[in-house]
Design an enzyme around this catalytic site. Structure first.
Site, PDB file in Angstrom:
ATOM      1  N   ASP A  35       0.918  -1.326   0.087  1.00 29.72           N
ATOM      2  CA  ASP A  35       0.059   0.092   0.049  1.00 29.72           C
ATOM      3  C   ASP A  35       0.717   1.374  -0.076  1.00 29.72           C
ATOM      4  OD1 ASP A  35      -3.459   0.106   1.111  1.00 29.72           O
ATOM      5  OD2 ASP A  35      -1.920   2.017   0.767  1.00 29.72           O
ATOM      6  N   CYS A 277     -20.093   0.101  -0.424  1.00 27.75           N
ATOM      7  CA  CYS A 277     -20.171  -0.426  -1.416  1.00 27.75           C
ATOM      8  C   CYS A 277     -21.601  -0.039  -2.142  1.00 27.75           C
ATOM      9  CB  CYS A 277     -20.172  -2.049  -1.491  1.00 27.75           C
ATOM     10  SG  CYS A 277     -18.499  -2.367  -1.225  1.00 27.75           S
TER      11      CYS A 277
HETATM   12  P1  NAD Z   1      -9.843   0.610   1.052  1.00 28.59           P
HETATM   13  O1  NAD Z   1     -10.073   2.345   0.871  1.00 28.59           O
HETATM   14  O2  NAD Z   1     -10.014   0.317   2.664  1.00 28.59           O
HETATM   15  O3  NAD Z   1      -8.311   0.492   0.573  1.00 28.59           O
HETATM   16  C1  NAD Z   1      -7.906   0.540  -0.644  1.00 28.59           C
HETATM   17  C2  NAD Z   1      -6.594   0.828  -0.129  1.00 28.59           C
HETATM   18  O4  NAD Z   1      -5.753   0.802  -1.628  1.00 28.59           O
HETATM   19  C3  NAD Z   1      -5.967   1.942   0.628  1.00 28.59           C
HETATM   20  O5  NAD Z   1      -5.369   1.655   1.616  1.00 28.59           O
HETATM   21  C4  NAD Z   1      -5.120   2.809  -0.351  1.00 28.59           C
HETATM   22  O6  NAD Z   1      -4.152   3.329   0.205  1.00 28.59           O
HETATM   23  C5  NAD Z   1      -4.791   1.897  -1.390  1.00 28.59           C
HETATM   24  N1  NAD Z   1      -4.147   2.305  -2.655  1.00 28.59           N
HETATM   25  C6  NAD Z   1      -4.805   3.028  -3.529  1.00 28.59           C
HETATM   26  N2  NAD Z   1      -4.038   3.350  -4.499  1.00 28.59           N
HETATM   27  C7  NAD Z   1      -3.041   2.615  -4.526  1.00 28.59           C
HETATM   28  C8  NAD Z   1      -1.778   2.481  -5.093  1.00 28.59           C
HETATM   29  N3  NAD Z   1      -1.730   3.328  -6.487  1.00 28.59           N
HETATM   30  N4  NAD Z   1      -0.851   1.745  -4.808  1.00 28.59           N
HETATM   31  C9  NAD Z   1      -0.946   1.104  -3.628  1.00 28.59           C
HETATM   32  N5  NAD Z   1      -2.128   1.197  -2.771  1.00 28.59           N
HETATM   33  C10 NAD Z   1      -2.974   1.935  -3.265  1.00 28.59           C
HETATM   34  O7  NAD Z   1     -10.933  -0.171   0.256  1.00 28.59           O
HETATM   35  P2  NAD Z   1     -11.696  -1.485   0.256  1.00 28.59           P
HETATM   36  O8  NAD Z   1     -12.694  -1.301   1.054  1.00 28.59           O
HETATM   37  O9  NAD Z   1     -10.773  -2.436   0.637  1.00 28.59           O
HETATM   38  O10 NAD Z   1     -12.193  -1.600  -1.228  1.00 28.59           O
HETATM   39  C11 NAD Z   1     -11.602  -2.093  -2.289  1.00 28.59           C
HETATM   40  C12 NAD Z   1     -12.157  -2.440  -3.525  1.00 28.59           C
HETATM   41  O11 NAD Z   1     -12.910  -3.676  -2.909  1.00 28.59           O
HETATM   42  C13 NAD Z   1     -13.187  -1.466  -3.937  1.00 28.59           C
HETATM   43  O12 NAD Z   1     -13.181  -1.368  -5.364  1.00 28.59           O
HETATM   44  C14 NAD Z   1     -14.479  -1.980  -3.396  1.00 28.59           C
HETATM   45  O13 NAD Z   1     -15.538  -1.411  -3.946  1.00 28.59           O
HETATM   46  C15 NAD Z   1     -14.193  -3.548  -3.343  1.00 28.59           C
HETATM   47  N6  NAD Z   1     -14.987  -4.220  -2.317  1.00 28.59           N
HETATM   48  C16 NAD Z   1     -15.039  -3.767  -0.924  1.00 28.59           C
HETATM   49  C17 NAD Z   1     -15.736  -4.399  -0.191  1.00 28.59           C
HETATM   50  C18 NAD Z   1     -16.068  -3.824   1.312  1.00 28.59           C
HETATM   51  O14 NAD Z   1     -16.479  -4.494   2.093  1.00 28.59           O
HETATM   52  N7  NAD Z   1     -15.311  -3.034   1.583  1.00 28.59           N
HETATM   53  C19 NAD Z   1     -16.506  -5.572  -0.209  1.00 28.59           C
HETATM   54  C20 NAD Z   1     -16.088  -6.037  -1.797  1.00 28.59           C
HETATM   55  C21 NAD Z   1     -15.639  -5.375  -2.722  1.00 28.59           C
HETATM   56  C1  UDX Z   2     -21.835  -5.517   0.966  1.00 31.04           C
HETATM   57  C2  UDX Z   2     -22.323  -6.820   0.424  1.00 31.04           C
HETATM   58  O1  UDX Z   2     -23.299  -7.597   1.266  1.00 31.04           O
HETATM   59  C3  UDX Z   2     -20.959  -7.622   0.087  1.00 31.04           C
HETATM   60  O2  UDX Z   2     -21.359  -8.803  -0.499  1.00 31.04           O
HETATM   61  C4  UDX Z   2     -20.212  -6.949  -0.629  1.00 31.04           C
HETATM   62  O3  UDX Z   2     -19.128  -7.608  -1.079  1.00 31.04           O
HETATM   63  C5  UDX Z   2     -19.888  -5.682  -0.159  1.00 31.04           C
HETATM   64  O4  UDX Z   2     -20.961  -4.852   0.083  1.00 31.04           O
HETATM   65  P1  UDX Z   2     -21.318  -4.858   3.525  1.00 31.04           P
HETATM   66  O5  UDX Z   2     -21.529  -3.318   2.812  1.00 31.04           O
HETATM   67  O6  UDX Z   2     -19.902  -4.797   4.224  1.00 31.04           O
HETATM   68  O7  UDX Z   2     -21.375  -5.739   2.245  1.00 31.04           O
HETATM   69  O8  UDX Z   2     -22.407  -5.013   4.554  1.00 31.04           O
HETATM   70  P2  UDX Z   2     -23.972  -5.683   4.333  1.00 31.04           P
HETATM   71  O9  UDX Z   2     -24.212  -6.750   5.251  1.00 31.04           O
HETATM   72  O10 UDX Z   2     -24.189  -5.942   2.981  1.00 31.04           O
HETATM   73  O11 UDX Z   2     -24.653  -4.238   4.732  1.00 31.04           O
HETATM   74  C6  UDX Z   2     -24.864  -3.121   3.953  1.00 31.04           C
HETATM   75  C7  UDX Z   2     -25.716  -2.203   4.690  1.00 31.04           C
HETATM   76  O12 UDX Z   2     -27.180  -2.544   4.792  1.00 31.04           O
HETATM   77  C8  UDX Z   2     -25.491  -1.987   6.329  1.00 31.04           C
HETATM   78  O13 UDX Z   2     -25.738  -0.906   6.522  1.00 31.04           O
HETATM   79  C9  UDX Z   2     -26.706  -3.052   6.995  1.00 31.04           C
HETATM   80  O14 UDX Z   2     -27.140  -2.640   7.913  1.00 31.04           O
HETATM   81  C10 UDX Z   2     -27.825  -2.753   5.877  1.00 31.04           C
HETATM   82  N1  UDX Z   2     -28.635  -3.695   5.791  1.00 31.04           N
HETATM   83  C11 UDX Z   2     -28.418  -4.867   5.602  1.00 31.04           C
HETATM   84  C12 UDX Z   2     -30.220  -3.465   6.357  1.00 31.04           C
HETATM   85  O15 UDX Z   2     -30.305  -2.435   6.474  1.00 31.04           O
HETATM   86  N2  UDX Z   2     -30.875  -4.544   6.290  1.00 31.04           N
HETATM   87  C13 UDX Z   2     -30.672  -5.842   6.139  1.00 31.04           C
HETATM   88  O16 UDX Z   2     -31.352  -6.761   6.088  1.00 31.04           O
HETATM   89  C14 UDX Z   2     -29.320  -5.969   5.488  1.00 31.04           C
END
Ligand code: NAD
Ligand code: UDX
EC number: 1.1.1.22
Length: 464
Positions: A35, A277
């Protein structure tokens, strides 16, 4: 091809837990998580594993087992790229805040920077894995950058979106409903796809590993989030109808959820969905539909967001209305700031918008959350740009314990469904609050009959 060295660019909520699981399940693979954020990497390397930057049940134990063995966190991005057979891109893809597509399209600048860096540095063939959630056809742009700026080495591009939910990341990764791997329809593409299938096969059964073409995989991730969010908006739309008809949204959810065609999950009515997301991915879907000229498709999905915004605003308005149409100068305590329980993530949390609304009404807002720091809370509010940092700090207080937080409050509102909130001594909370003591349950978490017996004036989403 057998993978022995993996690099993951992005040590965030997805990169960190996902790579920890791969390292734990594949001791023969060396995993480097990189990172550009030095502070974040330092936290991942903190000798006390309780200080890793992401709170997820079970994660610190897994990190303890693997870190320094075959899992490494570093800011040396170039070296990790050089060493890797397979590179996961897991950087953030937020909604664009400028230019064309502002407020809707995914900002792909971090993705592009990664691609350019990989192309510049790589001196041997690599498999590039899209782990970030990306608009359909992003792989085409990646291919163009990699092939036109690289050193003549060959890149295979796979799409492997992540479906973990925060708060349950470890169990979701351990036991996924499915792993999705999209690949280019070429001989090399198929080999790369098999290499990633082999990685997951170390702990995921074959029938749960789905292989598709790249475009289906990219689009499925946006679609899955849109469908999940749509269910929450659907039940939330009904919650408002329940409130005026004396139906109970929990009873309605149970009644419809037992229909196996509908299913019981994601029917929990709430103050509105949050998280990094849902909103971002639906807006992205809407934007993609618009760019293909599919206005009805775009409008259909946008309604999910419109409903969610309405639900957050409606809850805040209800507080003001119930408190005799004014909250000016009144202390309102918010229990919970995270967007759901068991995470310290606050991105797009409903609590931020409820607090902002109440502050506009000149309320004195106090917040308590078991895992979110006060600095994060102020940073979330400041990000809205409604008022200055000084004003936010003056008007909103953050307490480190719940009992102090509710002292002399006119109203308490539950905004996150943390388990510990149920265990509190609510009689004591009632004693500490001003009377009449108003209680707003934005998560349908508490025993409302019991709360009424204690003396609270109770308002909950979805009940008349
Ligand atoms: P995040 O912001 O927590 O982490 C991303 C990291 O990437 C940061 O620490 C940032 O500093 C780093 N970064 C950015 N540009 C960079 C570069 N050029 N080189 C090195 N590091 C770099 O984000 P996240 O929540 O982990 O989400 C990442 C991706 O996964 C997004 O596309 C998101 O939509 C997807 N996603 C997130 C979730 C979730 O629950 N958070 C679930 C499924 C998919
Ligand atoms: C979501 C998707 O579930 C996951 O598969 C994807 O990879 C990332 O986005 P996340 O956002 O981490 O995950 O949590 P999730 O459990 O989906 O909840 C999202 C929001 O919906 C939260 O604010 C939760 O409180 C709300 N929620 C969820 C409700 O209000 N009611 C429900 O029945 C379920």
């Amino acid at each position: 091809m057998k993978v022995s060295n993996i690099c993951c660019i992005g040590a965030g909520y997805v990169g960190g837990p996902t790579m920890t699981m791969i390292a734990a399940k594949c001791p023969h693979i060396k995993v480097n998580v990189v990172d550009i954020n030095q502070k974040r990497i330092d936290s991942w390397n903190d000798p006390d594993v309780n200080n890793i930057p992401i709170y997820e049940p079970g994660l610190s134990d897994l990190v303890k087992k693997t870190r320094g063995e075959n899992l490494f966190f570093t800011t040396d991005v170039n070296q990790a790229i050089l060493d890797a057979d397979m590179i996961f891109i897991s950087v953030n893809t937020p909604t664009k805040t400028y230019g064309v597509g502002k407020g809707m399209a995914a900002d792909l600048k971090y993705i592009e920077l990664c691609a350019r860096q990989i192309a510049e540095v790589a001196t041997s063939d690599k498999i590039i894995v899209e782990k970030s959630t990306l608009p359909v056809r992003t792989a085409e742009a990646l291919r163009s950058i990699l092939d036109n700026t690289g050193n003549g080495v060959h890149f295979d591009i796979l799409s492997n979106p992540e479906f973990l939910a925060e708060g349950t990341a470890v169990s979701d990764l351990l036991n996924p409903d499915r792993v999705l791997i999209g690949a280019e329809n070429t001989e090399k593409g198929k080999k790369a796809q098999q290499a990633l299938v082999d990685v997951y096969s170390n702990w995921v059964s074959q029938e749960r590993i789905l292989t598709t073409n790249v475009w289906s995989s990219e689009l499925s991730k946006l679609t899955a989030n849109a469908f999940l969010a749509q269910r929450v908006s659907s039940i939330n739309a009904l919650s408002e109808l329940c409130e005026v008809t004396e139906a109970d949204v929990n009873e309605v959810a149970r009644a419809i959820g037992t229909d196996s065609r509908i299913g019981a999950k994601f029917l929990q009515s709430s103050v509105g969905f949050g998280g990094s997301c849902f909103q971002k991915d639906i807006l992205n879907l809407v934007y993609i539909a618009q760019t293909y000229g599919l206005q009805e498709v775009a409008d259909y999905w946008e309604q999910v967001i419109i409903m969610n915004d309405h639900q957050k605003r409606r809850f805040a308005k209800k507080i003001v209305k119930t408190l005799f149409n004014t909250v000016s100068g009144k202390k309102i305590t918010l229990l919970g700031w995270a967007f759901k329980k068991d995470t310290n993530d606050t991105r797009e949390s409903a609590a931020i918008y409820v607090a902002d609304y109440l502050l506009n009404e000149q309320a004195e807002v106090t917040v308590y959350d078991p895992k979110v720091t006060s600095e994060q809370i102020y940073s979330d509010l400041n990000y809205l740009g409604t008022r200055s940092d000084e004003e936010n700090r003056r008007l909103l207080k953050v307490e480190s314990g719940p009992m102090k937080a509710v002292e002399n409050a006119h109203a308490t509102a539950v905004l996150t469904e943390w388990d510990e909130f149920v265990q509190y001594d609510w009689k004591d909370i009632y004693e500490r609050m001003l009377k009449p003591a108003f209680l707003f349950d934005g998560r349908m978490l508490l025993d409302h009959e019991k709360m009424k017996q204690i003396g609270f004036d109770v308002y909950t989403i979805g009940k008349g």
